[in-house]
Design a protein around this motif. Structure first.
Motif, PDB file in Angstrom:
ATOM      1  N   ALA A  31      22.324  28.662   8.444  1.00 34.52           N
ATOM      2  CA  ALA A  31      21.949  30.064   8.630  1.00 34.52           C
ATOM      3  C   ALA A  31      21.251  30.595   7.397  1.00 34.52           C
ATOM      4  CB  ALA A  31      23.191  30.896   8.931  1.00 34.52           C
ATOM      5  N   GLY A  32      21.727  30.175   6.226  1.00 33.33           N
ATOM      6  CA  GLY A  32      21.121  30.657   4.995  1.00 33.33           C
ATOM      7  C   GLY A  32      19.676  30.255   4.866  1.00 33.33           C
ATOM      8  N   ALA A  33      19.334  29.080   5.390  1.00 36.87           N
ATOM      9  CA  ALA A  33      17.942  28.649   5.298  1.00 36.87           C
ATOM     10  C   ALA A  33      17.019  29.604   6.011  1.00 36.87           C
ATOM     11  CB  ALA A  33      17.810  27.246   5.902  1.00 36.87           C
ATOM     12  N   GLY A  34      17.479  30.107   7.183  1.00 33.39           N
ATOM     13  CA  GLY A  34      16.681  31.098   7.886  1.00 33.39           C
ATOM     14  C   GLY A  34      16.708  32.437   7.202  1.00 33.39           C
ATOM     15  N   ALA A  35      17.862  32.784   6.614  1.00 35.52           N
ATOM     16  CA  ALA A  35      18.003  34.100   6.009  1.00 35.52           C
ATOM     17  C   ALA A  35      17.154  34.236   4.761  1.00 35.52           C
ATOM     18  CB  ALA A  35      19.470  34.354   5.667  1.00 35.52           C
ATOM     19  N   VAL A  36      16.967  33.134   4.039  1.00 35.65           N
ATOM     20  CA  VAL A  36      16.186  33.195   2.809  1.00 35.65           C
ATOM     21  C   VAL A  36      14.780  33.713   3.077  1.00 35.65           C
ATOM     22  CG1 VAL A  36      15.028  31.751   1.096  1.00 35.65           C
ATOM     23  CG2 VAL A  36      17.454  31.452   1.513  1.00 35.65           C
ATOM     24  N   VAL A  37      14.165  33.227   4.158  1.00 39.87           N
ATOM     25  CA  VAL A  37      12.797  33.650   4.426  1.00 39.87           C
ATOM     26  C   VAL A  37      12.748  34.921   5.252  1.00 39.87           C
ATOM     27  CG1 VAL A  37      11.802  31.377   4.193  1.00 39.87           C
ATOM     28  CG2 VAL A  37      12.711  32.079   6.396  1.00 39.87           C
ATOM     29  N   THR A  38      13.896  35.419   5.681  1.00 40.92           N
ATOM     30  CA  THR A  38      13.909  36.697   6.391  1.00 40.92           C
ATOM     31  C   THR A  38      13.791  37.850   5.419  1.00 40.92           C
ATOM     32  OG1 THR A  38      15.303  35.739   8.107  1.00 40.92           O
ATOM     33  CG2 THR A  38      15.267  38.116   7.939  1.00 40.92           C
TER      34      THR A  38
ATOM     35  N   GLN B 295       7.032  13.056   5.975  1.00 40.52           N
ATOM     36  CA  GLN B 295       6.139  12.552   4.939  1.00 40.52           C
ATOM     37  C   GLN B 295       6.470  13.084   3.555  1.00 40.52           C
ATOM     38  OE1 GLN B 295       2.385  13.870   6.690  1.00 40.52           O
ATOM     39  NE2 GLN B 295       1.766  11.738   7.007  1.00 40.52           N
ATOM     40  N   HIS B 296       6.810  14.376   3.468  1.00 47.94           N
ATOM     41  CA  HIS B 296       6.843  15.045   2.165  1.00 47.94           C
ATOM     42  C   HIS B 296       8.200  15.635   1.801  1.00 47.94           C
ATOM     43  CE1 HIS B 296       2.590  14.455   2.514  1.00 47.94           C
ATOM     44  NE2 HIS B 296       2.519  15.243   3.573  1.00 47.94           N
ATOM     45  N   GLY B 297       9.142  15.659   2.735  1.00 44.92           N
ATOM     46  CA  GLY B 297      10.485  16.107   2.432  1.00 44.92           C
ATOM     47  C   GLY B 297      10.733  17.562   2.763  1.00 44.92           C
ATOM     48  N   ALA B 298      12.030  17.896   2.891  1.00 45.42           N
ATOM     49  CA  ALA B 298      12.418  19.243   3.284  1.00 45.42           C
ATOM     50  C   ALA B 298      12.107  20.276   2.213  1.00 45.42           C
ATOM     51  CB  ALA B 298      13.914  19.273   3.628  1.00 45.42           C
ATOM     52  N   ASP B 299      12.184  19.888   0.928  1.00 45.19           N
ATOM     53  CA  ASP B 299      11.908  20.854  -0.136  1.00 45.19           C
ATOM     54  C   ASP B 299      10.450  21.305  -0.111  1.00 45.19           C
ATOM     55  OD1 ASP B 299      14.508  20.740  -0.972  1.00 45.19           O
ATOM     56  OD2 ASP B 299      14.129  19.354  -2.632  1.00 45.19           O
ATOM     57  N   GLU B 300       9.538  20.363   0.112  1.00 48.41           N
ATOM     58  CA  GLU B 300       8.121  20.722   0.205  1.00 48.41           C
ATOM     59  C   GLU B 300       7.866  21.576   1.451  1.00 48.41           C
ATOM     60  OE1 GLU B 300       6.533  20.525  -2.424  1.00 48.41           O
ATOM     61  OE2 GLU B 300       5.421  18.648  -2.608  1.00 48.41           O
ATOM     62  N   TYR B 301       8.589  21.264   2.532  1.00 44.21           N
ATOM     63  CA  TYR B 301       8.456  22.074   3.744  1.00 44.21           C
ATOM     64  C   TYR B 301       8.877  23.516   3.481  1.00 44.21           C
ATOM     65  CZ  TYR B 301       9.575  23.954   8.379  1.00 44.21           C
ATOM     66  OH  TYR B 301       9.666  24.753   9.481  1.00 44.21           O
TER      67      TYR B 301
ATOM     68  N   SER C  20       8.780  25.028   0.636  1.00 43.20           N
ATOM     69  CA  SER C  20       7.699  25.617  -0.171  1.00 43.20           C
ATOM     70  C   SER C  20       6.545  26.053   0.713  1.00 43.20           C
ATOM     71  CB  SER C  20       7.206  24.605  -1.204  1.00 43.20           C
ATOM     72  OG  SER C  20       8.211  24.284  -2.130  1.00 43.20           O
ATOM     73  N   PHE C  21       6.252  25.254   1.725  1.00 38.71           N
ATOM     74  CA  PHE C  21       5.168  25.575   2.650  1.00 38.71           C
ATOM     75  C   PHE C  21       5.461  26.858   3.420  1.00 38.71           C
ATOM     76  CE2 PHE C  21       3.785  24.950   7.164  1.00 38.71           C
ATOM     77  CZ  PHE C  21       2.454  25.247   6.974  1.00 38.71           C
ATOM     78  N   ILE C  22       6.664  26.969   4.019  1.00 40.53           N
ATOM     79  CA  ILE C  22       6.951  28.146   4.840  1.00 40.53           C
ATOM     80  C   ILE C  22       7.134  29.403   3.992  1.00 40.53           C
ATOM     81  CG2 ILE C  22       7.931  26.815   6.730  1.00 40.53           C
ATOM     82  CD1 ILE C  22      10.707  27.534   5.768  1.00 40.53           C
ATOM     83  N   GLU C  23       7.373  29.227   2.707  1.00 35.81           N
ATOM     84  CA  GLU C  23       7.476  30.382   1.825  1.00 35.81           C
ATOM     85  C   GLU C  23       6.119  30.815   1.285  1.00 35.81           C
ATOM     86  OE1 GLU C  23      10.387  29.275  -1.082  1.00 35.81           O
ATOM     87  OE2 GLU C  23      12.068  29.912   0.190  1.00 35.81           O
ATOM     88  N   GLY C  24       5.037  30.210   1.803  1.00 37.64           N
ATOM     89  CA  GLY C  24       3.695  30.670   1.464  1.00 37.64           C
ATOM     90  C   GLY C  24       2.906  29.744   0.579  1.00 37.64           C
ATOM     91  N   GLY C  25       3.348  28.491   0.445  1.00 37.35           N
ATOM     92  CA  GLY C  25       2.688  27.583  -0.487  1.00 37.35           C
ATOM     93  C   GLY C  25       1.605  26.709   0.104  1.00 37.35           C
ATOM     94  N   ALA C  26       1.007  27.117   1.219  1.00 33.34           N
ATOM     95  CA  ALA C  26       0.020  26.258   1.874  1.00 33.34           C
ATOM     96  C   ALA C  26      -1.157  25.925   0.963  1.00 33.34           C
ATOM     97  CB  ALA C  26      -0.476  26.913   3.161  1.00 33.34           C
ATOM     98  N   ALA C  27      -1.610  26.886   0.173  1.00 27.54           N
ATOM     99  CA  ALA C  27      -2.767  26.647  -0.704  1.00 27.54           C
ATOM    100  C   ALA C  27      -2.450  25.606  -1.774  1.00 27.54           C
ATOM    101  CB  ALA C  27      -3.199  27.957  -1.360  1.00 27.54           C
TER     102      ALA C  27
END
Length: 457
Positions: free
Chosen positions: A20-27, A252-258, A260-267
């Motif tokens: 649940a915390g994983a979802g809450a962090v980005v909420t 391919q890149h792991g959950a931590d990189e994912y 980072s991606f959903i928190e806005g790190g696409a660039a």
């Protein structure tokens, strides 16, 4: 007794707090796309235009038979085991409240692709249904920002219910501070289901596939050695490919990189995103010829019939297997975590809410109270192919597959939220990403897709 003083199942509770915390962090701090809540609704309307998986040909949501006081429920569970699970939930509610008239008003469309527009139009017009299915977390924020959901913290969430749910799941249900949703399940996304006989015929061992590139090698082998479709994937609507992208990226890149991606790190992750898109384009050579016109459950039917080898899908697919006569877990079908994602429980939760201007407040409160009970979740989840968000639901009736999923959940080290199902990103970003993958399904253009993904954030 306080939540922290509980001793039974402590390891289970700790890991449930993390999912649940994983979802809450980005909420927190969603910072939508507009200062006007109605503008954010307009931004998200595109999710209703994706074509959906509308196998029933019904746009839903018009409540043709609802009368004052009736309990009208809008949801998207119209396929296979999903429909059976919803009916099991309704059967339990009818036993508890036989005097309530239920109006089942589905808005079918894969991953809720049709329900957004139906519900948004109705709630903005002051004509909401009694309740509707929605993901807790980010997907709730357009409604809470516009003050269109009632606080049910006192009327529904009594002390017994609060004790049974974990604090972080409760937090997902209260993105603006007030409790506005009742979660009913936890689904896993990073499943790779397969037909045992087809893989045996091809000489492929799913447990030996170590990473997403290895899956491509297996698809090529199946293509060469059998007449089966290697990957029963649908491209009629974009959510399945967005969902697949997420798990290929994690593999391919792991959950931590994912995260980072959903928190806005696409660039900052351009090379990684491009690598994932390149592999997705290669997978597309092994989709069904009619991938653009089938629904996910029709693809799943082909796996059941032995005409397809693999399906990447949420564990709701297992509900369809359980309903198929003579199609037995471990003998006829099985599942491995998506290659490269061992230790990850990529998750999504469904919930129900209490909209303002409610046409049947008493019946709605009764239904939400019931949805949060052990009885409701014990009836619903084994059929749906999910595990319960309450910590006190007996697992005796959940069968071998879901018991194994539950064990994986207990032992998982990462439980990130999902983009495709609305918990990981703001609704407007979700809509932009669905559009990006709708185009990618058509042209497999990696450059255009990466730019659209980057710009969505």
């Amino acid at each position: 007794m306080s939540r922290n003083d509980r001793s039974e199942g402590d390891a289970r509770l700790t890991r449930r707090r993390y999912v649940a915390g994983a979802g809450a962090v980005v909420t927190v701090g969603i910072a939508g796309c507009s200062d006007d809540p109605e503008d954010e609704f307009e931004e998200d309307d595109g999710t209703g235009d994706s074509g959906g998986d509308d196998t029933n040909g019904d746009s839903g949501g018009d409540a043709p038979d609802a009368e004052e006081g009736d309990l009208e429920i809008v949801h998207w569970w119209t396929a296979g085991g999903e429909e059976d699970a919803f009916n099991a939930l309704l059967d339990g509610f009818r036993e508890a409240h036989p005097d309530v008239e239920i109006v089942d008003n589905p808005a079918p469309g894969g991953a809720g692709s049709a329900i957004d527009t139906v519900i948004q139009n109705r709630v903005l017009d002051g004509n909401p249904p009694s309740t509707f299915q929605i993901w807790p977390g980010q997907a709730l924020t357009p409604y809470t920002d516009a003050d269109l959901l009632e606080d049910i913290g006192d009327s529904v969430w009594d002390d017994e219910m609060r004790e049974a749910y974990l604090d972080d799941i409760i937090e997902l249900s209260s993105p603006a501070g007030d409790l506005v949703a009742v979660p009913i399940n936890i689904h896993r996304m990073n499943n790779l289901f397969y037909n045992v006989d087809v893989l045996d015929d091809a000489g492929v061992d799913a447990t030996d596939i170590d990473d997403p590139q290895g899956l491509l090698d297996a698809l090529e082998t199946i293509d060469a050695e059998t007449d089966a479709v290697p990957l029963a994937h649908q491209t009629q609507s974009p959510w399945s490919t967005l969902q697949l992208f997420e798990d290929v990226f994690i593999g391919q890149h792991g959950a931590d990189e994912y995260v980072s991606f959903i928190e806005g790190g696409a660039a900052d992750l351009e090379d990684e995103i491009r690598e994932t898109l390149d592999l997705l384009a290669a997978y597309a050579d092994h989709y069904p010829e009619d991938a653009g016109s089938i629904s996910w459950d029709q693809g799943n039917d082909e796996l059941i019939e032995g005409n397809a080898a693999f399906l990447h899908q949420g564990d709701w697919a297992a509900g369809q297997y359980e309903a198929a006569e003579g199609f037995e877990f471990a003998e006829d079908w099985d599942m491995v975590p998506f290659p490269g994602s061992d230790g990850v429980y990529h998750s999504v939760i469904d919930s129900f809410v209490f909209p303002t201007s409610n046409p049947s407040p008493e019946a709605t409160e009764q239904f939400l109270n019931y949805a949060g009970t052990v009885d409701a979740q014990e009836r619903f989840n084994p059929v749906k192919g999910s595990i319960p968000p309450r910590t006190d639901v007996p697992m005796d009736e959940f069968g071998a597959f879901l018991s194994r999923q539950f064990e994986d959940f207990e032992n998982s080290t990462n439980q990130p939220p999902t983009i495709a199902h609305g918990t990981a990103v703001a609704p407007a970003i979700h809509s932009e990403l669905e559009e990006a993958f709708a185009n990618f399904n058509e042209n497999l253009d990696v450059d255009t897709a990466y730019e659209a993904i980057r710009d969505a954030f």
